[in-house]
Design a protein around this motif. Structure first.
Motif, mmCIF file in Angstrom:
data_model
loop_
_atom_site.group_PDB
_atom_site.id
_atom_site.type_symbol
_atom_site.label_atom_id
_atom_site.label_comp_id
_atom_site.label_asym_id
_atom_site.label_seq_id
_atom_site.Cartn_x
_atom_site.Cartn_y
_atom_site.Cartn_z
ATOM 1 N N MET A 91 -3.204 -111.818 -41.183
ATOM 2 C CA MET A 91 -3.173 -110.738 -40.193
ATOM 3 C C MET A 91 -4.267 -111.016 -39.166
ATOM 4 S SD MET A 91 -0.848 -108.334 -40.877
ATOM 5 C CE MET A 91 -1.385 -106.750 -40.252
ATOM 6 N N PRO A 92 -4.117 -110.507 -37.948
ATOM 7 C CA PRO A 92 -5.220 -110.624 -36.996
ATOM 8 C C PRO A 92 -6.481 -110.004 -37.599
ATOM 9 C CG PRO A 92 -3.265 -109.752 -35.926
ATOM 10 C CD PRO A 92 -2.980 -109.755 -37.389
ATOM 11 N N VAL B 204 -3.775 -114.095 -35.499
ATOM 12 C CA VAL B 204 -3.142 -114.474 -36.761
ATOM 13 C C VAL B 204 -2.852 -115.969 -36.805
ATOM 14 C CG1 VAL B 204 -0.768 -114.043 -35.985
ATOM 15 C CG2 VAL B 204 -1.352 -113.795 -38.408
ATOM 16 N N LEU C 246 -0.885 -103.229 -35.266
ATOM 17 C CA LEU C 246 -0.668 -104.572 -34.743
ATOM 18 C C LEU C 246 -0.123 -104.548 -33.319
ATOM 19 C CD1 LEU C 246 -0.537 -107.658 -35.519
ATOM 20 C CD2 LEU C 246 1.841 -107.227 -36.172
ATOM 21 N N GLU D 281 -11.168 -110.353 -31.437
ATOM 22 C CA GLU D 281 -10.028 -110.512 -32.349
ATOM 23 C C GLU D 281 -9.784 -111.977 -32.639
ATOM 24 O OE1 GLU D 281 -5.199 -109.765 -32.307
ATOM 25 O OE2 GLU D 281 -6.532 -108.087 -31.822
ATOM 26 N N ALA E 80 0.460 -100.357 -40.344
ATOM 27 C CA ALA E 80 -0.070 -101.669 -39.970
ATOM 28 C C ALA E 80 0.651 -102.216 -38.735
ATOM 29 C CB ALA E 80 0.067 -102.644 -41.138
ATOM 30 N N LEU E 81 1.967 -102.021 -38.661
ATOM 31 C CA LEU E 81 2.705 -102.448 -37.469
ATOM 32 C C LEU E 81 2.239 -101.682 -36.237
ATOM 33 C CD1 LEU E 81 6.381 -102.858 -38.726
ATOM 34 C CD2 LEU E 81 5.024 -104.593 -37.562
ATOM 35 N N PHE F 69 4.816 -111.727 -40.751
ATOM 36 C CA PHE F 69 4.534 -110.376 -41.251
ATOM 37 C C PHE F 69 5.575 -109.978 -42.290
ATOM 38 C CE2 PHE F 69 4.697 -105.774 -41.239
ATOM 39 C CZ PHE F 69 3.380 -105.377 -41.092
ATOM 40 N N LEU G 62 7.728 -111.977 -35.609
ATOM 41 C CA LEU G 62 6.890 -111.404 -36.666
ATOM 42 C C LEU G 62 7.307 -111.888 -38.044
ATOM 43 C CD1 LEU G 62 6.773 -107.735 -35.298
ATOM 44 C CD2 LEU G 62 4.957 -109.448 -35.164
ATOM 45 N N ASP H 24 -11.701 -104.383 -38.839
ATOM 46 C CA ASP H 24 -10.656 -103.351 -38.815
ATOM 47 C C ASP H 24 -11.264 -101.948 -38.865
ATOM 48 O OD1 ASP H 24 -8.149 -102.110 -38.857
ATOM 49 O OD2 ASP H 24 -7.923 -102.342 -41.021
ATOM 50 N N ARG I 6 -9.808 -108.135 -36.651
ATOM 51 C CA ARG I 6 -10.401 -107.416 -35.531
ATOM 52 C C ARG I 6 -11.821 -106.993 -35.881
ATOM 53 N NH1 ARG I 6 -4.882 -103.975 -34.219
ATOM 54 N NH2 ARG I 6 -3.825 -105.677 -33.133
ATOM 55 N N PHE J 88 -5.014 -101.790 -41.254
ATOM 56 C CA PHE J 88 -4.435 -102.782 -42.152
ATOM 57 C C PHE J 88 -4.887 -102.514 -43.590
ATOM 58 C CE2 PHE J 88 -4.944 -105.822 -38.289
ATOM 59 C CZ PHE J 88 -3.862 -105.214 -37.665
#
Length: 683
Positions: free
Chosen positions: A620-621, A640, A541, A637, A537-538, A583, A580, A666, A623, A671
């Motif tokens: 989370m963003p 967040v 991101l 997008e 996920a990172l 997160f 972050l 996504d 997308r 994610f």
């Protein structure tokens, strides 16, 4: 009425980016508070969002990520200059060191090990130490030991002699007197005077124990009459670090280990005919190996194909090993800057050897190599591929991590009935025979255990408390190897699915919960699949390049050191050039889940209106990939910050053109969304 505290931003992911914006917009001064309610905050944050998204009206209130506050002991280390709030080791970082001179005598018939140790302990800390603590892990097998899983009772360790700086010590001394006290798997050694900052201590110990068949939580022991694997076999100094001090959490059989770096000179005495392989470099090859075996080994060390150094026709005294007049051989090993020492003793194991490129260790422009070894018995036929598997894994992991494998060899040892999965040690790994599993499973576990050479063997985290740091990073690195070995495979997705399935069950535990205290059956997800999925996920991101830069920076800056979770968080904050905190809090400190959804797609006079919702608790963003009937794609997008402002819904408007026929959240599956059935709309 909600009171929102203000915190000074420490550059350590302490406050989520959205919360910083909230507090800043309220004119919140450092150290102050505001009485403004949550509803008023959300009202003031309403209006047009970034990226073409806008708030979709008043929604239910949602919890927002809290500031990530490191514990006081970590903040003290930052103040002392041993750590920093940017994740870099501080200018005054220190760690302890020990020189071990060990001798082990194995008696296979009696299943007994007798040991002697001379240990020089270097107190590099600024503190005077009035007690020295060591681990006696074999005491998990003592009568009445506190255990988290069943274990054979062997009586534990029998201590025969302990001396400190030449002074013989007695057990259980009177208060204020020199001596030692054994409490479970920990021994406290009390000197006659504190060991001052910069001073050394000389410790001598003699001991013995009966080797359990499946010891230390099935991580060492013996299998049949021809195989031993010895680990956790000697008194080992507990870590004294700049954050916790003495980390002397007991070994209960489940949670793994936290060990300091040291140098080792080890002599293993075993009957002739028994091959000994161990951490470090064998110093007396010509004294213990026959010329024919030594010659084959020399060829294999330079070979890019696997060489059978020992086959069943080579077993026995005078063939696998030299013959000794007294029936025993002494195998001498040395290793420097390693966190442990383990060894195998076997008389019926094949020995396959090859080499693998690991990159440019010394930056002289030349490719360096390490020896790859596999030891296995005829009862483990899948192991005929083990050396090839290990060679591939070490090469890929050296390349992906940016840290060339630093040691002269990597040896995979088949442990038969001792172990079902695998267990890592410096330059060694013990793995089950895998007879009952598919052909690919042995590659998976080999790649996993070898990936542990980076964490915790190079980057030495505290597994006893935060297993996710090493197991999660190792699972992630394993998956990079698997993707190359099995083209077209998606191991990252498999771990994501495993985490999501468990999260749906409602039995998840927080990743930051100490390892020994996870909820039943929750440790595997919290330590392995979830943290590995969060690295994916990172990566999604931050993007591949920035993620890899942060990942490699953390490994490089903390190589042969002891990072804490807050060092990891801060390193990624620094390289990402953004806070972050939202997160880290949402994923690591909570069991919140992500559930983004497409709620409505409708045609409007000037285009298409897409309403999306954030139904979970993790921000989370969001997308979107929007596909028109002519095949063109539009990517949008929702940042967040929209969710950190408290919103539950957002609107994206697509201008007029060819009709929209598909909308997907996504599309790369970066994610871990727990419900993807609401992530796709098709006209």
């Amino acid at each position: 009425m909600v009171h929102v505290p203000c915190f000074r931003h420490l550059g350590l992911g302490l406050i989520g980016l959205g919360l910083v914006a909230v507090l800043g917009s309220l004119g919140c001064a450092s150290g102050g508070t505001t009485d403004e309610g949550a509803a008023a905050i959300l009202e003031r944050l309403g209006g047009e969002g970034a990226g073409g998204a806008s708030s979709a009206g008043a929604e239910e209130r949602r919890p927002l990520p809290h500031p990530i506050m490191p514990p006081p002991e970590f903040l003290r280390a930052v103040s002392a200059g041993t750590r920093t709030d940017s994740g870099v080791p501080g200018p005054f970082y220190w760690q302890q060191h020990a020189d071990y001179r060990l001798r082990a005598r194995l008696s296979p018939g009696q299943k007994r090990l007798t040991g002697q140790a001379e240990i020089t302990y270097y107190n590099n800390s600024p503190d005077a130490l009035d007690t020295l603590y060591l681990h006696l892990s074999q005491n998990v097998h003592a009568e009445g030991a506190v255990r988290s899983r069943p274990a054979e009772v062997t009586g534990g360790v029998q201590l025969r002699r302990i001396a400190l700086n030449g002074q013989e010590l007695e057990a259980d001394p009177a208060e204020g007197e020199a001596g030692y006290v054994v409490e479970g798997t920990i021994i406290g050694v009390h000197p006659s005077a504190p060991i001052g900052a910069g001073a050394t201590a000389e410790l001598e110990i003699e001991w013995s124990f009966r080797v359990p068949a499946r010891g230390a939580g099935n991580r060492m022991g013996w299998d049949g009459e021809d195989f031993f694997f010895l680990a956790y076999w000697y008194p080992q100094f507990a870590v004294y670090d700049d954050v916790v001090g003495w980390q002397k959490d007991p070994f209960r059989g489940a949670a793994e280990f936290y060990t300091g770096f040291g140098s080792y000179e080890v002599v293993v005495e075993a009957p002739h005919g028994w091959l000994v392989r161990g951490t470090g470099t064998l110093q007396n090859r010509n004294e213990v190996l026959p010329d024919a075996v030594s010659d084959r080994l020399a060829v294999a060390e330079q070979s890019d194909t696997v060489i059978n150094v020992l086959t069943p026709t080579d077993f026995g005294v005078g063939q696998a090993t030299r013959r000794s007049p007294n029936g025993r051989l002494a195998w001498r090993f040395v290793a420097d800057t390693v966190p442990d020492f383990a060894f195998s003793v076997t008389r019926r194991s094949r020995w396959d050897v090859t080499r693998t490129p690991v990159g440019d260790r010394d930056r002289d422009g030349a490719v360096d190599f390490s020896r790859i070894e596999a030891l296995y018995r005829v009862t483990a036929p899948k192991w005929a591929s083990a050396a090839r598997y290990a060679r591939h894994a070490i090469e890929v992991q050296s390349r992906y991590s940016g840290l060339p494998y630093p040691w002269p060899h990597m040896t995979a040892v088949e442990g038969g009935g001792i172990i079902e999965g695998g267990m890592e040690f410096p330059m060694m790994t013990l793995i089950g025979n895998y007879n009952a599993r598919g052909d690919s499973a042995l590659y998976y576990v080999t790649a996993h255990e070898l990936a542990h050479m980076w964490v915790p063997m190079i980057v030495s985290n505290d597994e006893r408390r935060h297993a996710w740091m090493d197991e999660g990073m190792t699972t992630f690195l394993e998956n990079q190897s698997r993707r190359e070995f099995f083209p077209g495979s998606q191991p990252d997705s498999l771990d994501q699915e495993a985490y999501v399935e468990w999260a749906r069950s409602g039995r998840e535990g927080e990743m930051m919960r100490w390892t020994d205290f996870h909820y039943p059956e929750a440790s595997g997800v919290a330590s392995y699949s979830k943290p590995a999925s969060l690295l994916v996920a990172l990566r999604g991101l931050l993007g591949e390049e920035r993620f890899k830069h942060a990942y490699r920076t953390f490994l490089a800056e903390w190589a042969f050191k002891h990072p804490k979770p807050w060092d990891f968080f801060a390193t990624f904050d620094r390289i990402a050039d953004r806070d972050l905190g939202w997160f880290w809090h949402s994923w690591y400190f909570e069991t919140w889940t992500l559930d983004q959804a497409i709620e409505e797609v409708v045609a409007i006079p000037d285009g298409t209106r897409i309403v999306v919702g954030d139904r979970g608790l993790v921000p989370m963003p969001l997308r979107l990939r929007i596909t028109r009937v002519d095949g063109t794609e539009i990517h949008r997008e929702i940042p967040v910050e929209t969710w950190l402002a408290g919103s539950r819904r957002a609107v994206v408007t697509v201008e007029s053109g060819a009709p929209v026929i598909r909308v997907e959240i996504d599309p790369d599956h970066a994610f871990p969304d727990i419900d993807r059935t609401n992530n796709v709309w098709v006209r």
